[in-house]
Write a protein that holds these residues in place. Structure first.
Motif, PDB file in Angstrom:
ATOM      1  N   ASP A 197       0.792  -1.233   0.000  1.00 15.99           N
ATOM      2  CA  ASP A 197       0.000   0.000   0.000  1.00 15.99           C
ATOM      3  C   ASP A 197       0.822   1.279   0.000  1.00 15.99           C
ATOM      4  O   ASP A 197       0.320   2.332  -0.401  1.00 15.99           O
ATOM      5  CB  ASP A 197      -0.925   0.018   1.226  1.00 15.99           C
ATOM      6  CG  ASP A 197      -1.941  -1.110   1.201  1.00 15.99           C
ATOM      7  OD1 ASP A 197      -2.311  -1.546   0.095  1.00 15.99           O
ATOM      8  OD2 ASP A 197      -2.344  -1.561   2.293  1.00 15.99           O
TER       9      ASP A 197
ATOM     10  N   PRO B  66      -7.348   6.064  -3.364  1.00 15.18           N
ATOM     11  CA  PRO B  66      -7.852   5.118  -4.364  1.00 15.18           C
ATOM     12  C   PRO B  66      -7.207   5.339  -5.730  1.00 15.18           C
ATOM     13  O   PRO B  66      -7.175   6.457  -6.249  1.00 15.18           O
ATOM     14  CB  PRO B  66      -9.350   5.421  -4.408  1.00 15.18           C
ATOM     15  CG  PRO B  66      -9.655   6.025  -3.072  1.00 15.18           C
ATOM     16  CD  PRO B  66      -8.433   6.810  -2.702  1.00 15.18           C
ATOM     17  N   GLY B  67      -6.680   4.277  -6.299  1.00 19.10           N
ATOM     18  CA  GLY B  67      -6.113   4.337  -7.631  1.00 19.10           C
ATOM     19  C   GLY B  67      -4.767   4.999  -7.751  1.00 19.10           C
ATOM     20  O   GLY B  67      -4.238   5.149  -8.860  1.00 19.10           O
ATOM     21  N   ALA B  68      -4.169   5.410  -6.628  1.00 19.04           N
ATOM     22  CA  ALA B  68      -2.892   6.126  -6.680  1.00 19.04           C
ATOM     23  C   ALA B  68      -1.718   5.156  -6.582  1.00 19.04           C
ATOM     24  O   ALA B  68      -1.816   4.089  -5.976  1.00 19.04           O
ATOM     25  CB  ALA B  68      -2.811   7.148  -5.560  1.00 19.04           C
ATOM     26  N   ARG B  69      -0.621   5.529  -7.204  1.00 18.67           N
ATOM     27  CA  ARG B  69       0.628   4.788  -7.115  1.00 18.67           C
ATOM     28  C   ARG B  69       1.675   5.701  -6.498  1.00 18.67           C
ATOM     29  O   ARG B  69       1.604   6.930  -6.617  1.00 18.67           O
ATOM     30  CB  ARG B  69       1.081   4.332  -8.506  1.00 18.67           C
ATOM     31  CG  ARG B  69       0.081   3.432  -9.207  1.00 18.67           C
ATOM     32  CD  ARG B  69       0.531   3.116 -10.631  1.00 18.67           C
ATOM     33  NE  ARG B  69       1.770   2.335 -10.629  1.00 18.67           N
ATOM     34  CZ  ARG B  69       2.470   2.062 -11.733  1.00 18.67           C
ATOM     35  NH1 ARG B  69       2.061   2.533 -12.902  1.00 18.67           N
ATOM     36  NH2 ARG B  69       3.563   1.332 -11.665  1.00 18.67           N
TER      37      ARG B  69
ATOM     38  N   GLY C 238      -2.342   9.679  -8.564  1.00 20.70           N
ATOM     39  CA  GLY C 238      -3.461   8.925  -9.103  1.00 20.70           C
ATOM     40  C   GLY C 238      -3.895   9.511 -10.435  1.00 20.70           C
ATOM     41  O   GLY C 238      -4.085  10.736 -10.538  1.00 20.70           O
TER      42      GLY C 238
ATOM     43  N   SER D 137      -6.635   9.085 -13.757  1.00 18.22           N
ATOM     44  CA  SER D 137      -7.855   8.474 -14.278  1.00 18.22           C
ATOM     45  C   SER D 137      -8.221   9.165 -15.589  1.00 18.22           C
ATOM     46  O   SER D 137      -8.283  10.402 -15.641  1.00 18.22           O
ATOM     47  CB  SER D 137      -9.002   8.603 -13.277  1.00 18.22           C
ATOM     48  OG  SER D 137     -10.195   8.050 -13.789  1.00 18.22           O
TER      49      SER D 137
ATOM     50  N   HIS E  24      -5.804  12.966 -10.733  1.00 18.78           N
ATOM     51  CA  HIS E  24      -6.868  13.306  -9.787  1.00 18.78           C
ATOM     52  C   HIS E  24      -6.368  13.385  -8.347  1.00 18.78           C
ATOM     53  O   HIS E  24      -7.077  13.884  -7.464  1.00 18.78           O
ATOM     54  CB  HIS E  24      -8.014  12.299  -9.890  1.00 18.78           C
ATOM     55  CG  HIS E  24      -7.642  10.891  -9.496  1.00 18.78           C
ATOM     56  ND1 HIS E  24      -7.579  10.477  -8.189  1.00 18.78           N
ATOM     57  CD2 HIS E  24      -7.316   9.814 -10.251  1.00 18.78           C
ATOM     58  CE1 HIS E  24      -7.232   9.204  -8.143  1.00 18.78           C
ATOM     59  NE2 HIS E  24      -7.062   8.774  -9.393  1.00 18.78           N
ATOM     60  N   HIS E  25      -5.169  12.880  -8.109  1.00 23.21           N
ATOM     61  CA  HIS E  25      -4.592  12.957  -6.759  1.00 23.21           C
ATOM     62  C   HIS E  25      -3.079  13.045  -6.913  1.00 23.21           C
ATOM     63  O   HIS E  25      -2.479  12.265  -7.661  1.00 23.21           O
ATOM     64  CB  HIS E  25      -4.958  11.714  -5.942  1.00 23.21           C
ATOM     65  CG  HIS E  25      -4.308  11.682  -4.580  1.00 23.21           C
ATOM     66  ND1 HIS E  25      -4.901  12.232  -3.468  1.00 23.21           N
ATOM     67  CD2 HIS E  25      -3.109  11.179  -4.156  1.00 23.21           C
ATOM     68  CE1 HIS E  25      -4.106  12.064  -2.420  1.00 23.21           C
ATOM     69  NE2 HIS E  25      -3.017  11.436  -2.818  1.00 23.21           N
TER      70      HIS E  25
ATOM     71  N   SER F 159       5.949   6.905 -11.878  1.00 23.85           N
ATOM     72  CA  SER F 159       4.741   6.585 -11.093  1.00 23.85           C
ATOM     73  C   SER F 159       3.470   6.616 -11.916  1.00 23.85           C
ATOM     74  O   SER F 159       2.435   6.071 -11.486  1.00 23.85           O
ATOM     75  CB  SER F 159       4.629   7.561  -9.910  1.00 23.85           C
ATOM     76  OG  SER F 159       4.472   8.887 -10.378  1.00 23.85           O
ATOM     77  N   THR F 160       3.500   7.230 -13.085  1.00 20.78           N
ATOM     78  CA  THR F 160       2.286   7.307 -13.907  1.00 20.78           C
ATOM     79  C   THR F 160       2.324   6.385 -15.107  1.00 20.78           C
ATOM     80  O   THR F 160       1.356   6.331 -15.888  1.00 20.78           O
ATOM     81  CB  THR F 160       2.053   8.756 -14.403  1.00 20.78           C
ATOM     82  OG1 THR F 160       3.225   9.223 -15.096  1.00 20.78           O
ATOM     83  CG2 THR F 160       1.739   9.670 -13.243  1.00 20.78           C
TER      84      THR F 160
ATOM     85  N   ALA G 224       1.920   3.005 -17.094  1.00 18.84           N
ATOM     86  CA  ALA G 224       0.986   1.882 -16.918  1.00 18.84           C
ATOM     87  C   ALA G 224       1.719   0.704 -16.299  1.00 18.84           C
ATOM     88  O   ALA G 224       2.799   0.325 -16.738  1.00 18.84           O
ATOM     89  CB  ALA G 224       0.384   1.485 -18.260  1.00 18.84           C
TER      90      ALA G 224
END
Length: 334
Positions: free
Chosen positions: A93, A228-231, A255, A257, A262-263, A330-331, A333
């Motif tokens: 996490d 949610p959805g963040a790396r 994150g 999307s 978004h984060h 980090s972004t 894929a």
């Protein structure tokens, strides 16, 4: 040879009471808590720290790593860096924290160093550690030898005319990106402190590094639930691949999307007088397309207030490239 009293309390209350006898929790405290000793013992050997009493807190039950109520993670102050780095929940996490810890020091030191001790790690500025030279952080009012001296490794963000020492920790960059909260037990009870509010920039009082008061003992660190959805990712640039402090580092939580961010949280190491949160970079990135051009604009914003000294001007461009690379990684894929 220095002599001092030694005690080993078996309860938090005993430890706090012992620490509260000190005049300060900052430089030259009469009483020091000792855990792994990976910083304090070094400073005592160099005559930089001269406590009258050492309070050994290794007997206290503060090494647990548990799920927090409502999600997130609570890391005990006595949890060793190696244990945190390899904990399944941290690796799953909060990879930025695992990566940061594993990039620091050596395996031997990570087996001894604690979460709480790492939060209080002192600068590696050579002038703090050399009592033959002036250092406002060590002895207020004596001057800052680093400003006109050897300052290649030192800070370019958050500096003052009295101090340009950099914060050396990798862990604390990651904790800043994760928006950690520090739990402290003191003479007046327990309180929680956001990590951004825990450290103090040097200003005119570089000898005061954090908000701790006499008797205050760090008991744990709480990480919020993962976004949610963040790396997350930690990138450390240094002169050699192991056992070396950062010239520049970046801890990011991002994150994306639909191609848009978004984060985002961005923290920097090796560059600031404290673990450095770049709200400027985050503002540029928020709701934007994840692209090299946007990442570069964010990096420019993060370093716009940099004030390099005589030997560390190269850090400005190095830091920008570090940020861009961390965001790109980090972004991608996965």
């Amino acid at each position: 040879m220095q002599t001092f009293l030694y005690s080993r309390p078996t309860s938090l209350d005993q430890a706090v009471m012992a620490g509260a006898k000190s005049k300060t929790a900052q430089q030259y405290a009469d009483v020091r808590f000792i855990a792994g000793g990976t910083t304090l013992v070094d400073l005592m050997k160099l005559d930089v720290e001269r406590p009258n009493q050492l309070v050994d807190i290794n007997a206290l039950p503060l090494a647990q790593i548990d799920t927090a109520p409502g999600g997130g993670l609570v890391i005990g102050a006595m949890a060793r860096n190696a244990a945190v780095a390899h904990h399944p929940a941290v690796q799953r996490d909060y990879p930025v924290l695992s990566q940061a810890l594993l990039s620091g020091a050596s395996p031997q030191l990570r087996n001894m160093a604690t979460t709480g001790g790492n939060l209080l790690q002192r600068t590696r500025c050579v002038y703090l550690r050399d009592t033959a030279h002036a250092c406002n952080k060590r002895t207020p009012g004596t001057g800052c030898s680093a400003i006109g001296g050897h300052n290649r490794m030192l800070a370019i963000l958050g500096t003052s005319k009295d101090c340009i020492a950099s914060n050396p920790s990798d862990q604390n960059v990651a904790l800043t990106a994760l928006e950690a909260t520090i739990q402290v037990q003191g003479a007046k009870g327990r309180r929680s402190i956001r990590i951004e509010e825990f450290y103090l920039k040097p200003g005119a009082t570089p000898n005061r590094e954090n908000v701790l008061e006499p008797g205050d003992l760090i008991v744990s660190v709480t990480l919020p639930p993962p976004a949610p959805g963040a790396r997350s990712y930690y990138l450390k640039l240094r002169d050699r691949a192991a056992y070396e402090f950062a010239l520049a580092s970046a801890g990011v939580v991002v994150g994306v999307s639909g191609g848009r961010i978004h984060h985002v949280r961005v923290a920097l190491g090796g560059l600031g007088t404290v673990p450095w949160r770049s709200h400027e970079a985050e503002h540029v990135l928020q709701s934007q397309t994840a692209s090299p051009a946007v990442f570069r604009r964010a990096a420019e914003a993060a370093l716009k207030d940099a004030q390099p000294a005589s030997e560390n001007g190269f850090k400005v461009e190095l830091a920008k490239r570090c940020i861009v690379r961390a965001l790109t990684t980090s972004t991608q894929a996965g």
